[in-house]
Scaffold this motif. Sequence first.
Motif, mmCIF file in Angstrom:
data_model
loop_
_atom_site.group_PDB
_atom_site.id
_atom_site.type_symbol
_atom_site.label_atom_id
_atom_site.label_comp_id
_atom_site.label_asym_id
_atom_site.label_seq_id
_atom_site.Cartn_x
_atom_site.Cartn_y
_atom_site.Cartn_z
ATOM 1 N N LEU A 120 0.858 -1.187 0.000
ATOM 2 C CA LEU A 120 0.000 0.000 0.000
ATOM 3 C C LEU A 120 0.890 1.231 0.000
ATOM 4 C CD1 LEU A 120 -2.654 -1.090 2.684
ATOM 5 C CD2 LEU A 120 -2.961 -1.024 0.203
ATOM 6 N N THR A 121 0.922 1.937 -1.113
ATOM 7 C CA THR A 121 1.893 3.026 -1.257
ATOM 8 C C THR A 121 1.338 4.400 -0.899
ATOM 9 O OG1 THR A 121 1.311 3.152 -3.613
ATOM 10 C CG2 THR A 121 3.212 1.790 -3.001
ATOM 11 N N GLY A 122 0.086 4.630 -1.173
ATOM 12 C CA GLY A 122 -0.483 5.946 -0.913
ATOM 13 C C GLY A 122 -1.139 6.033 0.452
ATOM 14 N N THR A 123 -1.082 7.214 1.057
ATOM 15 C CA THR A 123 -1.699 7.417 2.370
ATOM 16 C C THR A 123 -3.195 7.131 2.334
ATOM 17 O OG1 THR A 123 -0.053 9.093 2.952
ATOM 18 C CG2 THR A 123 -2.094 9.102 4.213
ATOM 19 N N ALA A 124 -3.851 7.511 1.248
ATOM 20 C CA ALA A 124 -5.297 7.301 1.126
ATOM 21 C C ALA A 124 -5.630 5.814 1.139
ATOM 22 C CB ALA A 124 -5.828 7.956 -0.142
ATOM 23 N N ASP A 125 -4.827 5.005 0.436
ATOM 24 C CA ASP A 125 -5.062 3.562 0.401
ATOM 25 C C ASP A 125 -4.843 2.941 1.777
ATOM 26 O OD1 ASP A 125 -5.674 3.622 -2.277
ATOM 27 O OD2 ASP A 125 -3.672 3.021 -2.943
ATOM 28 N N LYS A 126 -3.814 3.365 2.464
ATOM 29 C CA LYS A 126 -3.527 2.859 3.807
ATOM 30 C C LYS A 126 -4.660 3.225 4.772
ATOM 31 C CE LYS A 126 1.450 3.359 3.045
ATOM 32 N NZ LYS A 126 2.668 4.129 3.394
ATOM 33 N N LYS A 127 -5.094 4.472 4.698
ATOM 34 C CA LYS A 127 -6.173 4.938 5.568
ATOM 35 C C LYS A 127 -7.460 4.176 5.298
ATOM 36 C CE LYS A 127 -8.572 9.161 7.019
ATOM 37 N NZ LYS A 127 -8.661 10.640 6.852
ATOM 38 N N ASN A 128 -7.764 3.957 4.030
ATOM 39 C CA ASN A 128 -8.984 3.244 3.654
ATOM 40 C C ASN A 128 -8.977 1.817 4.196
ATOM 41 O OD1 ASN A 128 -11.508 2.860 2.029
ATOM 42 N ND2 ASN A 128 -10.195 1.431 0.909
ATOM 43 N N PHE A 129 -7.829 1.140 4.101
ATOM 44 C CA PHE A 129 -7.755 -0.236 4.576
ATOM 45 C C PHE A 129 -7.907 -0.305 6.090
ATOM 46 C CE2 PHE A 129 -5.314 -3.966 6.056
ATOM 47 C CZ PHE A 129 -6.108 -4.950 5.486
ATOM 48 N N ILE A 130 -7.198 0.548 6.812
ATOM 49 C CA ILE A 130 -7.290 0.538 8.281
ATOM 50 C C ILE A 130 -8.715 0.874 8.725
ATOM 51 C CG2 ILE A 130 -6.460 1.596 10.418
ATOM 52 C CD1 ILE A 130 -4.493 -0.324 9.024
ATOM 53 N N ASN A 131 -9.366 1.778 7.993
ATOM 54 C CA ASN A 131 -10.756 2.110 8.292
ATOM 55 C C ASN A 131 -11.659 0.902 8.119
ATOM 56 O OD1 ASN A 131 -13.567 3.040 6.941
ATOM 57 N ND2 ASN A 131 -12.965 4.503 8.525
ATOM 58 N N LYS A 132 -11.440 0.143 7.047
ATOM 59 C CA LYS A 132 -12.262 -1.057 6.789
ATOM 60 C C LYS A 132 -12.029 -2.119 7.860
ATOM 61 C CE LYS A 132 -11.262 -2.191 2.499
ATOM 62 N NZ LYS A 132 -11.372 -2.929 1.223
ATOM 63 N N VAL A 133 -10.787 -2.264 8.301
ATOM 64 C CA VAL A 133 -10.478 -3.229 9.351
ATOM 65 C C VAL A 133 -11.189 -2.842 10.642
ATOM 66 C CG1 VAL A 133 -8.633 -4.126 10.815
ATOM 67 C CG2 VAL A 133 -8.263 -3.914 8.362
ATOM 68 N N GLY A 134 -11.086 -1.570 11.014
ATOM 69 C CA GLY A 134 -11.745 -1.104 12.229
ATOM 70 C C GLY A 134 -13.255 -1.249 12.162
ATOM 71 N N SER A 135 -13.804 -1.052 10.962
ATOM 72 C CA SER A 135 -15.252 -1.161 10.810
ATOM 73 C C SER A 135 -15.747 -2.589 11.039
ATOM 74 C CB SER A 135 -15.667 -0.689 9.406
ATOM 75 O OG SER A 135 -15.442 0.693 9.267
ATOM 76 N N VAL A 136 -14.915 -3.596 10.721
ATOM 77 C CA VAL A 136 -15.301 -4.973 11.006
ATOM 78 C C VAL A 136 -15.504 -5.158 12.505
ATOM 79 C CG1 VAL A 136 -14.529 -7.374 11.013
ATOM 80 C CG2 VAL A 136 -14.233 -5.987 8.969
ATOM 81 N N ALA A 137 -14.525 -4.684 13.296
ATOM 82 C CA ALA A 137 -14.635 -4.800 14.753
ATOM 83 C C ALA A 137 -15.870 -4.066 15.267
ATOM 84 C CB ALA A 137 -13.372 -4.252 15.421
ATOM 85 N N LYS A 138 -16.098 -2.877 14.754
ATOM 86 C CA LYS A 138 -17.249 -2.081 15.198
ATOM 87 C C LYS A 138 -18.568 -2.766 14.862
ATOM 88 C CE LYS A 138 -19.152 2.605 14.993
ATOM 89 N NZ LYS A 138 -18.957 3.974 14.427
#
Length: 258
Positions: free
Chosen positions: A72-90
Amino acid sequence: MEDQVLYSVENGIATITMNRPKSLNSMNDGLIDGLHAAITKALTDAEVRCVVLTGNGKAFCAGGDLSFLNGLTGTADKKNFINKVGSVAKRLMSMEKPVIAWVNGVAAGAGVNLMLACDLVYCSTKSRFAESFAKVGLIPDCGGLYLLPKAIGVQKAKELMFTADLIDAATAEKFGMVNHVCEDEVLKDEVYKMASRLAKSAPLSIGLTKKYLNDTDLTMDEVLAIEETTQPLLMGTDDCKEGIAAFYEKREAVFTGK
């Protein structure tokens, strides 16, 4: 390409299986998107009364797939993935249906926090756990900074997160990270025995109890106000009437969620 998340329903129990055994069910886009799709199915299926989350192979989930994360090279892509991971837990925490983590092996990094987002945790005596983020220069994600202190207290959470130490099942049980530790040969039976009990329980009662227990910011006065408002409504439901009738008739109640 084989599905990275498997989904099945039997006897009111939805089983969600992370299916990347060769990578210890580590998280990439496919696995996280699959988890979101499976959670949506469980949420919208009226037949489902309880959810079991597990991993295929030797691990529950080893956290983030480092090769995927490194790509994951771009900040936006990294942020999007971490957001999706957190949303699973939520979503696991906020869904009204009870969720049991069936931890069949190692849980590391975000895999530990995904496990902690479930309502009950059953693990093998051979399971191992590590908040491994510090070893790769990261902070805990998938809700870990919220979930682990809630489960075991801030001081122990700091120790596990600062050191990234690997702990065994007995230690995890002692700390309060898991509910039950079982021998391998009975683990699955014990998980589905509890899942069956929860699937037969009163859905409205279980869902509301879960909702309020997960709101750790409630004061005593707020809790009493919730009880005053909610309990009379539940008293008027078919499930409450059925539960009382079953008590007097000395039989098992049949709850419908109405």
